[in-house]
Design a protein around this motif. Structure first.
Motif, PDB file in Angstrom:
ATOM      1  N   GLY A  78      33.630  45.210  42.320  1.00  0.00           N
ATOM      2  CA  GLY A  78      34.754  44.297  42.472  1.00  0.00           C
ATOM      3  C   GLY A  78      34.498  42.906  41.912  1.00  0.00           C
ATOM      4  O   GLY A  78      35.454  42.172  41.617  1.00  0.00           O
ATOM      5  N   THR A  79      33.236  42.508  41.793  1.00  0.00           N
ATOM      6  CA  THR A  79      32.946  41.199  41.200  1.00  0.00           C
ATOM      7  C   THR A  79      33.326  41.223  39.716  1.00  0.00           C
ATOM      8  O   THR A  79      33.933  40.281  39.201  1.00  0.00           O
ATOM      9  CB  THR A  79      31.459  40.843  41.385  1.00  0.00           C
ATOM     10  OG1 THR A  79      31.047  41.182  42.705  1.00  0.00           O
ATOM     11  CG2 THR A  79      31.221  39.358  41.149  1.00  0.00           C
ATOM     12  N   PHE A  80      32.984  42.305  39.041  1.00  0.00           N
ATOM     13  CA  PHE A  80      33.406  42.456  37.638  1.00  0.00           C
ATOM     14  C   PHE A  80      34.929  42.510  37.539  1.00  0.00           C
ATOM     15  O   PHE A  80      35.532  41.934  36.633  1.00  0.00           O
ATOM     16  CB  PHE A  80      32.789  43.725  37.024  1.00  0.00           C
ATOM     17  CG  PHE A  80      31.345  43.528  36.614  1.00  0.00           C
ATOM     18  CD1 PHE A  80      31.029  43.066  35.341  1.00  0.00           C
ATOM     19  CD2 PHE A  80      30.315  43.782  37.504  1.00  0.00           C
ATOM     20  CE1 PHE A  80      29.718  42.860  34.962  1.00  0.00           C
ATOM     21  CE2 PHE A  80      28.987  43.584  37.126  1.00  0.00           C
ATOM     22  CZ  PHE A  80      28.687  43.121  35.854  1.00  0.00           C
ATOM     23  N   GLN A  81      35.545  43.204  38.480  1.00  0.00           N
ATOM     24  CA  GLN A  81      37.008  43.336  38.448  1.00  0.00           C
ATOM     25  C   GLN A  81      37.702  41.995  38.625  1.00  0.00           C
ATOM     26  O   GLN A  81      38.791  41.781  38.089  1.00  0.00           O
ATOM     27  CB  GLN A  81      37.470  44.308  39.540  1.00  0.00           C
ATOM     28  CG  GLN A  81      37.089  45.759  39.257  1.00  0.00           C
ATOM     29  CD  GLN A  81      37.593  46.670  40.364  1.00  0.00           C
ATOM     30  OE1 GLN A  81      37.127  46.588  41.499  1.00  0.00           O
ATOM     31  NE2 GLN A  81      38.566  47.511  40.055  1.00  0.00           N
ATOM     32  N   VAL A 102      33.250  37.966  32.559  1.00  0.00           N
ATOM     33  CA  VAL A 102      32.646  39.309  32.623  1.00  0.00           C
ATOM     34  C   VAL A 102      31.293  39.291  31.897  1.00  0.00           C
ATOM     35  O   VAL A 102      30.300  39.833  32.391  1.00  0.00           O
ATOM     36  CB  VAL A 102      33.576  40.369  31.991  1.00  0.00           C
ATOM     37  CG1 VAL A 102      32.867  41.714  31.898  1.00  0.00           C
ATOM     38  CG2 VAL A 102      34.865  40.514  32.806  1.00  0.00           C
ATOM     39  N   ARG A 103      31.267  38.619  30.740  1.00  0.00           N
ATOM     40  CA  ARG A 103      30.021  38.606  29.973  1.00  0.00           C
ATOM     41  C   ARG A 103      28.920  37.824  30.702  1.00  0.00           C
ATOM     42  O   ARG A 103      27.771  38.274  30.777  1.00  0.00           O
ATOM     43  CB  ARG A 103      30.258  37.989  28.589  1.00  0.00           C
ATOM     44  CG  ARG A 103      29.028  38.012  27.694  1.00  0.00           C
ATOM     45  CD  ARG A 103      29.252  37.233  26.404  1.00  0.00           C
ATOM     46  NE  ARG A 103      30.343  37.781  25.619  1.00  0.00           N
ATOM     47  CZ  ARG A 103      30.211  38.768  24.721  1.00  0.00           C
ATOM     48  NH1 ARG A 103      29.022  39.293  24.515  1.00  0.00           N
ATOM     49  NH2 ARG A 103      31.246  39.203  24.046  1.00  0.00           N
ATOM     50  N   ILE A 104      29.287  36.705  31.273  1.00  0.00           N
ATOM     51  CA  ILE A 104      28.282  35.907  32.009  1.00  0.00           C
ATOM     52  C   ILE A 104      27.732  36.717  33.186  1.00  0.00           C
ATOM     53  O   ILE A 104      26.524  36.752  33.432  1.00  0.00           O
ATOM     54  CB  ILE A 104      28.904  34.573  32.502  1.00  0.00           C
ATOM     55  CG1 ILE A 104      29.203  33.673  31.294  1.00  0.00           C
ATOM     56  CG2 ILE A 104      27.982  33.875  33.498  1.00  0.00           C
ATOM     57  CD1 ILE A 104      30.083  32.464  31.633  1.00  0.00           C
ATOM     58  N   LEU A 105      28.639  37.418  33.883  1.00  0.00           N
ATOM     59  CA  LEU A 105      28.217  38.232  35.023  1.00  0.00           C
ATOM     60  C   LEU A 105      27.317  39.381  34.557  1.00  0.00           C
ATOM     61  O   LEU A 105      26.269  39.658  35.172  1.00  0.00           O
ATOM     62  CB  LEU A 105      29.445  38.777  35.763  1.00  0.00           C
ATOM     63  CG  LEU A 105      29.152  39.595  37.022  1.00  0.00           C
ATOM     64  CD1 LEU A 105      28.431  38.758  38.082  1.00  0.00           C
ATOM     65  CD2 LEU A 105      30.454  40.162  37.604  1.00  0.00           C
ATOM     66  N   ALA A 106      27.713  40.033  33.467  1.00  0.00           N
ATOM     67  CA  ALA A 106      26.909  41.149  32.947  1.00  0.00           C
ATOM     68  C   ALA A 106      25.518  40.659  32.550  1.00  0.00           C
ATOM     69  O   ALA A 106      24.507  41.321  32.844  1.00  0.00           O
ATOM     70  CB  ALA A 106      27.616  41.803  31.759  1.00  0.00           C
ATOM     71  N   ASP A 107      25.453  39.509  31.920  1.00  0.00           N
ATOM     72  CA  ASP A 107      24.141  38.977  31.515  1.00  0.00           C
ATOM     73  C   ASP A 107      23.288  38.638  32.744  1.00  0.00           C
ATOM     74  O   ASP A 107      22.084  38.882  32.770  1.00  0.00           O
ATOM     75  CB  ASP A 107      24.320  37.734  30.622  1.00  0.00           C
ATOM     76  CG  ASP A 107      24.875  38.108  29.242  1.00  0.00           C
ATOM     77  OD1 ASP A 107      24.780  39.302  28.858  1.00  0.00           O
ATOM     78  OD2 ASP A 107      25.410  37.210  28.550  1.00  0.00           O
ATOM     79  N   HIS A 108      23.943  38.093  33.755  1.00  0.00           N
ATOM     80  CA  HIS A 108      23.237  37.788  35.006  1.00  0.00           C
ATOM     81  C   HIS A 108      22.676  39.082  35.622  1.00  0.00           C
ATOM     82  O   HIS A 108      21.522  39.129  36.058  1.00  0.00           O
ATOM     83  CB  HIS A 108      24.201  37.102  35.971  1.00  0.00           C
ATOM     84  CG  HIS A 108      23.620  36.801  37.320  1.00  0.00           C
ATOM     85  ND1 HIS A 108      22.872  35.677  37.586  1.00  0.00           N
ATOM     86  CD2 HIS A 108      23.674  37.500  38.491  1.00  0.00           C
ATOM     87  CE1 HIS A 108      22.493  35.697  38.852  1.00  0.00           C
ATOM     88  NE2 HIS A 108      22.970  36.789  39.419  1.00  0.00           N
ATOM     89  N   THR A 123      36.154  47.371  33.166  1.00  0.00           N
ATOM     90  CA  THR A 123      35.942  45.916  33.054  1.00  0.00           C
ATOM     91  C   THR A 123      35.004  45.576  31.899  1.00  0.00           C
ATOM     92  O   THR A 123      35.037  44.474  31.374  1.00  0.00           O
ATOM     93  CB  THR A 123      35.344  45.310  34.350  1.00  0.00           C
ATOM     94  OG1 THR A 123      33.968  45.720  34.485  1.00  0.00           O
ATOM     95  CG2 THR A 123      36.130  45.717  35.579  1.00  0.00           C
ATOM     96  N   LEU A 124      34.142  46.542  31.551  1.00  0.00           N
ATOM     97  CA  LEU A 124      33.128  46.278  30.515  1.00  0.00           C
ATOM     98  C   LEU A 124      33.613  46.627  29.111  1.00  0.00           C
ATOM     99  O   LEU A 124      32.897  46.360  28.130  1.00  0.00           O
ATOM    100  CB  LEU A 124      31.841  47.063  30.827  1.00  0.00           C
ATOM    101  CG  LEU A 124      31.108  46.674  32.121  1.00  0.00           C
ATOM    102  CD1 LEU A 124      29.905  47.590  32.353  1.00  0.00           C
ATOM    103  CD2 LEU A 124      30.649  45.211  32.073  1.00  0.00           C
ATOM    104  N   LEU A 125      34.809  47.229  28.997  1.00  0.00           N
ATOM    105  CA  LEU A 125      35.277  47.692  27.674  1.00  0.00           C
ATOM    106  C   LEU A 125      35.152  46.622  26.585  1.00  0.00           C
ATOM    107  O   LEU A 125      34.638  46.909  25.504  1.00  0.00           O
ATOM    108  CB  LEU A 125      36.716  48.226  27.755  1.00  0.00           C
ATOM    109  CG  LEU A 125      36.890  49.552  28.510  1.00  0.00           C
ATOM    110  CD1 LEU A 125      38.369  49.948  28.539  1.00  0.00           C
ATOM    111  CD2 LEU A 125      36.050  50.674  27.895  1.00  0.00           C
ATOM    112  N   PRO A 126      35.570  45.373  26.848  1.00  0.00           N
ATOM    113  CA  PRO A 126      35.480  44.376  25.771  1.00  0.00           C
ATOM    114  C   PRO A 126      34.046  44.118  25.309  1.00  0.00           C
ATOM    115  O   PRO A 126      33.835  43.637  24.199  1.00  0.00           O
ATOM    116  CB  PRO A 126      36.063  43.102  26.412  1.00  0.00           C
ATOM    117  CG  PRO A 126      36.850  43.566  27.583  1.00  0.00           C
ATOM    118  CD  PRO A 126      36.193  44.830  28.057  1.00  0.00           C
TER     119      PRO A 126
END
Ligand code: AMP
Ligand code: MG
Length: 490
Positions: A182-185, A196-202, A303-306
Motif C-alpha cells: 500500500g505504500t507503493f500504491q 514510486v521510484r524514490i520508494l523503490a530505491d529506498h 505500481t512498478l510498471l513505469p
C-alpha cells in the motif's frame, strides 16, 4: 534518558512520505511485558527497558533523543476496494535502530494516539488486540516464520471506547520496515512516479541490495518481493496460520508477517476456515491465502510498471513473467515443508498425491492440524501410539488408510525411527497460540490478572519442546470453548 542509537532513513525521505507527529502522553502507564531476548538483540539493556525510563520509552511518554516520530503515508486495497489514503492512523514510528547483527529495525508504537491519518479513528488500541498481537507475533517468531516482533506492551491507564469501555494499551512493534504494498500504491495512485521510484530505491537499498546489481534492478526488486511472499505464505500454510485481513496495506515489502488483527490458527483442518468477523465472504479463508497474496502482488506490480519499461505493454509482459514465479516458488516451499512434517527425506514421485490425500482425509474427518502431526511422530513406532492418531479421526478406517500409505512411504527412505521422530518434532509444533487460549488470556487480563498471559508466553516461547506441565496447551478447544469469530485489532 539513555541515548538510543537511532539512525533514521525513512524520516529523510521527502515530506510527502509521512507526517511528523508525537505520541499522546499516556495517563498513568504501567508495564505489561518487555521482551528481554529481543531487547538484547536490539542492543537495549533489558533491565533499563523494564525500569522507569524504559516505561517512559515504551509508553511514548518520553521521546528518546535521536527518535523522530512520524506516521507514514500509505494506501491500500481493503477487501478488494481501493482506498487512496490510509496511513498510520494508530501507529507512530519512533525511528530505526541497527541491531547487534547489523540489521536495520523499525521501532514503532501502536496505539499511542491520533495522527493525521487517523480519519475517524481514535488512534488507540485496546488491551485485547495488543495482547493478541504480542502473543501471536512472538509465537510466529519462535515457529521460525518471518514476522514483525513485539518488544513491549504497556497499559496507558486510560480507557478506549469500543462496544464497551476497555483498558487502553500500547504495543512496541519491531519490524524490518513498515513499508507495505500500500505504500507503493499511495504514490502510484497520485501518478507520483518520482515517489514510486524514490520508494523503490529506498527498498532496494534497505531490503534487497542484491537487486541493485541486477541488469534491471526494479524487475529484480519485484522478483525478490514475490519470492519472499511466496515463501512466507508457504510457512503460514505449514503451521496453520490465518492472517485474516490480507489487504494490500497489510502486506510487508520486507516479507514479514505484519498487522496481526483478527488472525488465528487452525484447529481442525479445513481450507475454508475463516475467523475474522469482518470477512463475510471468506476472501481471506485459510486456503485462499496463496491466491490472495498473488493478487496483492499484482497490485504491487502495477505500481512498478513505469519503472519496469518505458513501453507499457512491455512493462506488463515483464510483470506477468515475474508474477508467474509465485506459484512454483510457493508449491516448492510448501511441498518440501509438508515432506519434512511427514518425516520424509526428500520428494519422490507420488509424494504430491500422498500429501493431497492426507490433507483431504484430515479435512473430511475434522482432524486437528497441529495435534495430528505431533502425534504422527509418536506413531513412527506403531503400537500403542497409532491409536492416538486414530482417535483424531471421525472415521478410524480413514486414519488406517492414511497411516498405511505414510508408513509405506517411510519404508522407502529406510531411516531409523529415532531420526524420523526427532526430525518431525523439530518442525511440527506441540504448541500454537490457540484461539481459545488467547481469549482466556484476554478475559483474565481485562480483570487485571496477567498470570495466564505470562504462562502462555512461556509455553509459546519454545513451541517444539513438549513439557509435561503444559500438556493441556496442546489440546484443541472443547465444543464449548471454541472461538468462532475474531475481531479486528482496532
Ligand atoms: P488495519 O486494520 O490495522 O489494517 O488498519 C487499517 C487502517 O485503519 C490503517 O490505516 C490504520 O491506521 C487505521 N486504523 C485502524 N484502527 C484505528 C484507530 N483506532 N484509530 C485510527 N486509525 C485506525
Ligand atoms: Mg493494517
Amino acid at each position: 534518558m539513555t541515548t538510543l542509537d537511532f539512525d533514521n532513513t525513512y524520516a529523510r525521505l521527502p515530506d510527502r512520505f509521512f507526517a511528523r507527529v508525537d505520541p499522546a502522553i499516556a495517563d498513568a502507564p504501567t508495564l505489561i511485558a518487555v521482551n528481554g531476548d529481543l531487547a538484547g538483540e536490539l542492543g537495549f539493556d533489558p533491565g533499563w527497558l523494564a525500569g522507569a525510563e524504559g516505561l517512559d520509552f515504551v509508553s511514548g511518554r518520553v521521546i528518546a533523543s535521536g527518535s523522530e516520530p512520524i506516521a507514514t503515508a500509505y494506501a491500500g486495497h481493503q477487501f478488494g476496494n481501493f482506498v487512496p489514503q490510509l496511513g498510520d492512523g494508530r501507529a507512530i514510528l519512533l525511528g530505526e535502530i541497527i541491531d547487534r547483527q547489523g540489521r536495520r529495525r523499525d521501532i514503532q508504537l501502536k496505539g499511542s494516539g491520533r495522527t493525521p491519518f487517523s480519519r475517524r479513528g481514535d488512534g488507540l488500541a485496546a488491551l485485547g488486540p495488543v495482547l493478541r498481537e504480542y502473543l501471536v507475533s512472538e509465537a510466529m517468531a519462535a515457529l521460525g516464520v518471518p514476522t514483525t516482533r513485539s518488544l513491549a506492551a504497556s497499559l496507558t491507564g486510560g480507557k478506549v471506547q469500543r462496544e464497551r469501555a476497555l483498558p487502553g494499551a500500547v504495543l512496541v512493534r519491531v519490524a524490518a520496515s513498515h513499508i507495505r504494498v500500500g505504500t507503493f500504491q499511495f504514490f502510484a495512485a497520485r501518478q507520483d512516479n518520482e515517489g514510486v521510484r524514490i520508494l523503490a530505491d529506498h527498498v532496494i537499498a534497505r531490503h534487497y541490495p542484491e537487486a541493485a546489481e541486477a541488469d534491471q534492478p526494479y524487475r529484480a526488486l519485484l522478483r525478490a518481493i514475490v519470492a519472499a511472499q511466496a515463501d512466507l505464505i508457504a510457512r503460514w500454510m505449514l503451521v496453520g496460520f490465518i492472517h485474516g485481513v490480507m489487504n494490500t496495506d497489510n502486506m510487508s515489502i520486507a516479507g514479514e508477517t505484519i498487522d496481526y488483527g483478527p488472525c488465528a490458527f487452525l484447529d481442525a483442518y479445513d481450507p475454508a476456515t475463516v475467523f475474522s468477523s469482518i470477512d463475510q465472504h471468506g476472501r481471506y479463508a485459510f486456503g485462499n491465502q496463496p491466491r490472495i497474496a498473488l493478487w496483492d502482488l499484482a497490485r504491487l506490480a502495477e505500481t512498478l510498471l513505469p519503472l519496469l519499461a518505458d513501453d507499457t505493454d512491455e512493462a506488463i509482459a515483464i510483470a506477468e513473467v515475474v508474477l508467474a514465479e509465485f506459484q512454483p516458488i510457493f508449491e516448492k516451499a510448501h511441498g518440501e515443508g509438508m515432506i519434512r512434517k511427514l518425516g520424509l527425506l526428500d520428494r519422490r514421485d507420488g509424494d504430491v498425491e500422498l500429501v493431497r490425500d492426507m490433507l483431504a482425509a484430515m479435512q473430511r474427518n475434522r482432524v486437528d492440524f497441529t495435534l495430528f502431526f505431533r502425534r504422527l511422530s509418536d506413531a513412527v513406532e506403531p503400537a500403542p501410539h497409532e491409536e492416538r492418531v486414530r482417535e483424531l479421526f471421525i472415521d478410524p478406517t480413514e486414519a488406517d488408510q492414511a497411516l498405511g500409505a505414510w508408513r509405506a512411504r517411510l519404508a522407502q527412505d529406510g531411516r531409523a525411527s529415532g531420526a524420523i521422530k526427532s526430525g518431525m518434532d523439530s518442525v511440527n509444533p506441540a504448541y500454537i497460540p490457540r484461539n481459545h487460549r488467547i481469549e482466556a488470556v484476554i478475559q483474565a487480563a481485562e480483570q487485571g490478572d496477567f498470570a495466564p498471559f505470562e504462562e502462555l508466553r512461556e509455553v509459546l516461547a519454545r513451541p517444539f519442546d513438549a513439557r509435561v506441565a503444559f500438556a493441556a496447551y496442546e489440546t484443541p478447544p472443547g465444543e464449548h470453548e471454541r472461538v468462532r469469530a475474531t475481531f479486528c485489532g482496532t
